[in-house]
Design an enzyme around this catalytic site. Structure first.
Site, PDB file in Angstrom:
ATOM      1  CE  LYS A  95       9.217 -32.087 -18.162  1.00 16.27           C
ATOM      2  NZ  LYS A  95       8.191 -32.811 -19.163  1.00 16.27           N
ATOM      3  CG  ASP A 137       9.153 -41.716 -14.365  1.00 17.24           C
ATOM      4  OD1 ASP A 137      10.567 -42.127 -14.000  1.00 17.24           O
ATOM      5  OD2 ASP A 137       9.293 -43.096 -15.424  1.00 17.24           O
ATOM      6  CG  MET A 147       3.378 -38.139 -24.192  1.00 13.28           C
ATOM      7  SD  MET A 147       4.897 -38.789 -24.147  1.00 13.28           S
ATOM      8  CE  MET A 147       4.476 -40.456 -25.530  1.00 13.28           C
TER       9      MET A 147
HETATM   10  N1  SAH Z   1       4.293 -46.042 -20.083  1.00 15.57           N
HETATM   11  C1  SAH Z   1       3.299 -44.964 -19.797  1.00 15.57           C
HETATM   12  C2  SAH Z   1       2.829 -43.994 -21.083  1.00 15.57           C
HETATM   13  C3  SAH Z   1       4.310 -43.342 -20.806  1.00 15.57           C
HETATM   14  S1  SAH Z   1       4.333 -41.119 -21.466  1.00 15.57           S
HETATM   15  C4  SAH Z   1       1.857 -46.340 -19.999  1.00 15.57           C
HETATM   16  O1  SAH Z   1       2.344 -47.842 -20.787  1.00 15.57           O
HETATM   17  O2  SAH Z   1       0.684 -46.084 -19.769  1.00 15.57           O
HETATM   18  C5  SAH Z   1       3.126 -40.833 -20.874  1.00 15.57           C
HETATM   19  C6  SAH Z   1       1.931 -40.403 -21.610  1.00 15.57           C
HETATM   20  O3  SAH Z   1       0.814 -41.433 -20.494  1.00 15.57           O
HETATM   21  C7  SAH Z   1       0.713 -39.367 -20.644  1.00 15.57           C
HETATM   22  O4  SAH Z   1       1.442 -38.122 -21.607  1.00 15.57           O
HETATM   23  C8  SAH Z   1      -0.678 -39.348 -21.213  1.00 15.57           C
HETATM   24  O5  SAH Z   1      -1.021 -39.878 -22.771  1.00 15.57           O
HETATM   25  C9  SAH Z   1      -0.295 -40.869 -20.939  1.00 15.57           C
HETATM   26  N2  SAH Z   1      -1.133 -41.594 -19.287  1.00 15.57           N
HETATM   27  C10 SAH Z   1      -0.003 -42.741 -18.690  1.00 15.57           C
HETATM   28  N3  SAH Z   1      -1.044 -42.322 -17.974  1.00 15.57           N
HETATM   29  C11 SAH Z   1      -2.565 -41.556 -17.751  1.00 15.57           C
HETATM   30  C12 SAH Z   1      -3.448 -41.368 -16.399  1.00 15.57           C
HETATM   31  N4  SAH Z   1      -3.854 -42.162 -15.784  1.00 15.57           N
HETATM   32  N5  SAH Z   1      -4.281 -41.471 -18.210  1.00 15.57           N
HETATM   33  C13 SAH Z   1      -4.449 -40.748 -19.091  1.00 15.57           C
HETATM   34  N6  SAH Z   1      -3.134 -40.613 -20.046  1.00 15.57           N
HETATM   35  C14 SAH Z   1      -2.603 -41.223 -19.149  1.00 15.57           C
END
Ligand code: SAH
Length: 268
Positions: A69, A47, A184
């Site tokens: 995307k 992803d 998000m």
């Molecule tokens: N499975 C992922 C979340 C996926 S949803 C997890 O457990 O972290 C995607 C969201 O994760 C983004 O919109 C943001 O809110 C958060 N996110 C993922 N990586 C990030 C990062 N390095 N810094 C800040 N937010 C992050």
């Protein structure tokens, strides 16, 4: 990079799908299981939030398939991704499905696993460090602190204010959870802070926005709940970001340790 050899890590058998979390960004936050998977996979379906540093750990002949995307084109839908995993596993490949953070935290990993089970495809789940935990750690914000909170709630903000009936009970969350961690949420900040203030949270409660957490582009901006949307605009913050609301945010001043760009930026 020297080879990591750890006895007891599993062999990736052909025809299996391993559904793994890559953590929030810093390759050092990969689990040994995830590294072990990268080293053996024939194909990696990944992803948007999985970095090139992490993908560079694959074996040279491995195929990389991007499922996020790209350039305004819509990302694959969930069915496309599940179909692809099933097809590749059916070809006898070792299929690594790699997602940011943890696959089972706002990652739709559960849906993909269900699709695999429905087709009798054997799978392993490799948890990852979720952005809402690891990202906070790199911002010097403990998700819980004995003096501050005995509960923390992880929510997704992406549908806040977009549905006739909110999918989340913001009133209940505001009352029951001293610390709220929101994934998000970047485009929904104004709505979310309104909902929480209406539910009784103080407008001057501490809030942090942590973007690109754990990477060299990490930024931490600390301000007030009532000014969440302004904060993001004033500082030109861009997703991905984690929002944290609650008294634990105040600890970031003292506990901030990771300084890719000179440390935390404080707002008024
Ligand atoms: N499975 C992922 C979340 C996926 S949803 C997890 O457990 O972290 C995607 C969201 O994760 C983004 O919109 C943001 O809110 C958060 N996110 C993922 N990586 C990030 C990062 N390095 N810094 C800040 N937010 C992050």
């Amino acid at each position: 990079m020297p080879e990591i050899q750890i006895d007891g890590l599993p062999v990736f058998a052909p025809g299996w799908v391993w559904l793994a979390g890559a953590g929030p960004g810093d390759p050092g936050l990969l689990t040994l299981h995830a590294v072990n998977a990268l080293k053996q996979a024939d194909v990696v379906v990944y992803d948007a939030l999985v970095s090139e540093d992490i993908l560079s750990l694959v074996k040279p002949e491995a195929e990389l398939i991007y499922a996020g995307k790209r350039g305004g084109k819509p990302s694959w839908n969930q069915q496309d991704i599940s179909d692809k995993l099933i097809e590749l596993a059916g070809q006898g490949k070792r299929v690594l499905r790699l997602k940011g953070g943890d696959p089972f935290v706002f990652g739709r990993g559960g849906e993909e696993a269900e699709a695999l089970v429905a087709k009798d495809i054997p799978f392993r789940l490799i948890p990852g460090i979720s952005a809402g935990i690891g990202g906070l750690g790199y911002a010097g914000i403990p998700a819980t602190h004995r003096e501050v909170n005995h509960a923390v709630t992880f929510v997704t903000g992406h549908l806040a204010g977009k549905q006739q009936a909110e999918l989340l009970d913001w009133d209940a969350i505001a009352k029951a959870s001293p610390v709220i961690v929101i994934y998000m949420a970047m485009s929904r900040l104004a709505v979310i802070s309104d909902l929480l203030i209406k539910a009784g949270r103080a407008a001057d409660e501490a809030l942090a926005i942590v973007t690109h957490a754990t990477t060299p582009k990490q930024r931490v901006v600390v301000g007030k709940l009532g000014k969440a949307a302004d904060l993001a605009t004033q500082h030109g913050l861009e997703p991905p970001s984690i929002i944290v609301i609650g008294k634990v945010v105040e600890l970031s001043d003292t506990l901030s340790w990771f300084a890719p760009q000179g440390g935390a930026e404080d707002a008024d």
